[in-house]
Motif scaffolding. Structure first.
Motif, mmCIF file in Angstrom:
data_model
loop_
_atom_site.group_PDB
_atom_site.id
_atom_site.type_symbol
_atom_site.label_atom_id
_atom_site.label_comp_id
_atom_site.label_asym_id
_atom_site.label_seq_id
_atom_site.Cartn_x
_atom_site.Cartn_y
_atom_site.Cartn_z
ATOM 1 N N GLU A 1 40.545 47.836 41.114
ATOM 2 C CA GLU A 1 39.788 47.442 39.921
ATOM 3 C C GLU A 1 39.066 46.127 40.197
ATOM 4 O O GLU A 1 39.693 45.115 40.501
ATOM 5 N N VAL A 2 37.752 46.177 40.115
ATOM 6 C CA VAL A 2 36.963 44.963 40.335
ATOM 7 C C VAL A 2 36.991 44.109 39.074
ATOM 8 O O VAL A 2 36.577 44.550 37.996
ATOM 9 N N ILE A 3 37.510 42.905 39.203
ATOM 10 C CA ILE A 3 37.616 41.970 38.083
ATOM 11 C C ILE A 3 36.407 41.053 38.012
ATOM 12 O O ILE A 3 35.912 40.715 36.931
ATOM 13 N N ARG A 4 35.914 40.674 39.161
ATOM 14 C CA ARG A 4 34.833 39.689 39.200
ATOM 15 C C ARG A 4 33.989 39.926 40.443
ATOM 16 O O ARG A 4 34.507 40.269 41.501
ATOM 17 N N LYS A 5 32.684 39.763 40.279
ATOM 18 C CA LYS A 5 31.776 39.823 41.419
ATOM 19 C C LYS A 5 30.687 38.784 41.180
ATOM 20 O O LYS A 5 29.910 38.894 40.226
ATOM 21 N N SER B 1 44.356 34.971 38.647
ATOM 22 C CA SER B 1 43.141 34.299 38.172
ATOM 23 C C SER B 1 43.075 32.868 38.686
ATOM 24 O O SER B 1 42.016 32.385 39.109
ATOM 25 N N GLN B 2 44.229 32.177 38.673
ATOM 26 C CA GLN B 2 44.263 30.797 39.161
ATOM 27 C C GLN B 2 43.995 30.744 40.662
ATOM 28 O O GLN B 2 43.252 29.879 41.145
ATOM 29 N N THR B 3 44.597 31.665 41.393
ATOM 30 C CA THR B 3 44.392 31.692 42.847
ATOM 31 C C THR B 3 42.950 32.024 43.180
ATOM 32 O O THR B 3 42.348 31.435 44.085
ATOM 33 N N SER B 4 42.362 32.959 42.436
ATOM 34 C CA SER B 4 40.965 33.319 42.659
ATOM 35 C C SER B 4 40.054 32.123 42.426
ATOM 36 O O SER B 4 39.121 31.869 43.199
ATOM 37 N N GLN B 5 40.323 31.378 41.362
ATOM 38 C CA GLN B 5 39.516 30.191 41.072
ATOM 39 C C GLN B 5 39.623 29.174 42.203
ATOM 40 O O GLN B 5 38.628 28.573 42.616
ATOM 41 N N GLU C 1 36.594 39.819 43.303
ATOM 42 C CA GLU C 1 38.017 39.722 42.967
ATOM 43 C C GLU C 1 38.481 41.076 42.446
ATOM 44 O O GLU C 1 37.836 41.666 41.582
ATOM 45 N N THR C 2 39.580 41.582 43.000
ATOM 46 C CA THR C 2 40.076 42.893 42.576
ATOM 47 C C THR C 2 41.564 42.835 42.241
ATOM 48 O O THR C 2 42.275 41.911 42.638
ATOM 49 N N ARG C 3 42.008 43.845 41.487
ATOM 50 C CA ARG C 3 43.433 44.076 41.241
ATOM 51 C C ARG C 3 43.786 45.425 41.860
ATOM 52 O O ARG C 3 43.061 46.413 41.680
ATOM 53 N N ILE C 4 44.904 45.466 42.572
ATOM 54 C CA ILE C 4 45.369 46.683 43.237
ATOM 55 C C ILE C 4 46.641 47.148 42.538
ATOM 56 O O ILE C 4 47.567 46.362 42.324
ATOM 57 N N MET D 1 24.788 36.804 54.204
ATOM 58 C CA MET D 1 25.466 36.685 55.488
ATOM 59 C C MET D 1 26.969 36.890 55.374
ATOM 60 O O MET D 1 27.617 37.370 56.303
ATOM 61 N N LEU D 2 27.527 36.492 54.230
ATOM 62 C CA LEU D 2 28.976 36.475 54.057
ATOM 63 C C LEU D 2 29.371 37.133 52.749
ATOM 64 O O LEU D 2 28.777 36.867 51.705
ATOM 65 N N ALA D 3 30.371 38.004 52.810
ATOM 66 C CA ALA D 3 30.945 38.618 51.617
ATOM 67 C C ALA D 3 32.467 38.549 51.743
ATOM 68 O O ALA D 3 33.025 38.780 52.823
ATOM 69 N N VAL D 4 33.118 38.205 50.647
ATOM 70 C CA VAL D 4 34.582 38.051 50.627
ATOM 71 C C VAL D 4 35.148 38.882 49.493
ATOM 72 O O VAL D 4 34.561 38.931 48.396
ATOM 73 N N GLN D 5 36.269 39.539 49.724
ATOM 74 C CA GLN D 5 36.957 40.288 48.673
ATOM 75 C C GLN D 5 38.413 39.839 48.626
ATOM 76 O O GLN D 5 39.144 40.010 49.605
#
Length: 434
Positions: free
Chosen positions: A8-12, A57-61, A98-101, A136-140
């Motif tokens: 589930e994509v939470i944020r892009k 959410s905190q870790t993603s931030q 940012e995703t949730r698995i 150039m760069l993409a992160v998930q």
């Protein structure tokens, strides 16, 4: 029945450098050389009993903030390709997803599956034009229901080889934990000053880009004890002490050729060529700094004729001879004219049906397992995908002594290779990482 994995994509969103790039650094031209995905798996970032969604959410931030700060040291990674000749360092940013698995991390580690791993890296559905101006760069950042994390990183191969990807990830990790970044001092100008760009690059595809497809992929793990036995087997009068990479590549190439010849049904077999990527930083005079940024690799060819018997000691000897000849003439091979000839030859070989062509790249000894974002070192580091057929990627196992190989072949050849008893005497087929 096992629970189906759902992502589930939470944020892009784009993550831009925390400080604007100075005007004099706004254009970064490619060097003479022409996305490479890697995934790092971590246990829980916060083993407390707090709500896992809040922790995620905190870790993603935190990751987005530290990524923004890191990009000030790598401004080209936040830019966009222009006419296939340069990167406009315009601070448009790196893509952050940012995703949730919906499963625990242990399910993936217990039975790694290359198709599942692909879900953990940024996926592009871009058109050909959009790829030409792509980021150039993409992160998930993937957050599992147990609290575990998988960070998928894709960097354009036009700008980054394994050394550069490792340097970037470790620099980002140090920024995340607020550690000093001194050990990640980088050199941005070496590639451009030594290998000036050329206008014809705009229309010249790399050999890898010419054959992008989705082949079957298998994962083989060579543990240290088995590598020691393999090295003993392949040692001979010419190469008395083969490296572990030489031994593993020779065995994989031998088994791949046997699978090809068994599946072809031909009475006459083709010559076989293995192109091996080599880091040139320490092969130039003077040496380039270890953390020079760029795609600073070159390919040398090892060729075996169809009438030659395929045996391991001979393959290792051919590899050792080829790398020796490359090292002796390294700078001569890196002129613009020589590069054009080499690239044209590789493209012709890869497209030709008259020569079996394989490519290999070793990511061994690069410190991916040192990347600590504040929740310990990775449990496992692996390739995110293998983009083309007949390609072998090698990367260290966690203990640093074994080798994990990701290999792509045709479906029929892969079936034959996975049944090869000589290979299975030294390699484990897709073992658990728990």
């Amino acid at each position: 029945m096992d629970k189906e994995i759902k992502v589930e994509v939470i944020r892009k969103e784009p993550v831009k450098p925390s400080i604007p790039t100075p005007n004099h650094l706004r254009s970064y031209k490619f060097s003479l050389f022409y996305h490479t995905p890697v995934v790092l798996f971590y246990s829980s970032s916060n083993p407390s009993t707090d709500d896992p969604h809040t922790i995620a959410s905190q870790t993603s931030q935190l990751l987005r903030k530290s990524l923004s700060q890191t990009l000030t040291k790598f401004p080209q990674f936040a830019g966009r390709i222009r006419e296939n000749l340069s990167v406009e360092c315009n601070d448009e940013g790196a893509n952050f997803i940012e995703t949730r698995i919906n499963i625990p991390l242990s399910k993936i580690l217990k039975k790694p599956d290359p198709e599942t791993i692909k879900l953990l890296i940024p996926k592009s559905n871009a058109t050909k034009y959009e790829v030409a101006i792509a980021c150039m760069l993409a992160v998930q950042a993937n957050f599992f229901e147990c609290g575990g994390i998988a960070i998928g990183v894709c960097l354009s191969h036009k700008l980054a080889d394994a050394s550069t990807i490792s340097t970037f990830i470790n620099s980002w990790a140090a920024e995340t934990t607020s550690e000093s970044g001194n050990e990640f001092e980088i050199s941005q100008l070496d590639a451009l000053s030594l290998f000036p760009p050329h206008d014809s690059l705009a229309s010249r595809p790399s050999p890898y880009e010419a054959v992008i497809e989705e082949p079957p992929v298998t994962r083989l793990v060579f543990y240290a004890s088995r590598i020691a036995a393999l090295k003993s087997k392949v040692a001979g009068a010419i190469v008395k002490n083969p490296t572990r990479v030489e031994a593993v590549i020779a065995l994989i190439w031998k088994c791949a050729m046997e699978a090809k010849r068994s599946s072809s049904g031909r009475d006459h077999h083709c010559p076989s060529v293995m192109y091996e990527a080599v880091n040139i930083r320490k092969r130039l005079v003077p040496n380039l700094p270890e953390k020079s940024i760029g795609n600073l690799v070159w390919n040398y060819a090892v060729k075996i004729e169809p009438e030659n018997e395929i045996e391991l000691q001979g393959l290792v000897s051919l590899h050792r001879k080829a790398i020796g000849e490359f090292t002796e003439s390294c700078e001569e091979r890196l002129t613009w004219e020589a590069t054009c000839r080499h690239t044209s030859e590789m493209n012709d070989f890869i497209k030709s049906g008259d020569i079996e062509t394989y490519m290999s790249s070793s990511w061994c000894r690069f410190p991916f397992y040192e990347a600590n974002f504040g929740w310990g070192k990775p449990l496992w580091v692996c390739m995110g995908s293998v983009p083309t057929k007949n390609l072998v990627f090698l990367i260290d196992t966690k203990d640093g002594d074994g080798i994990e190989a990701w290999l792509s072949l045709s479906a029929e050849e892969m079936t034959l290779l996975e049944r090869n008893q000589e290979l299975l005497a030294f390699a484990s087929l897709n073992p658990s990482e728990i």
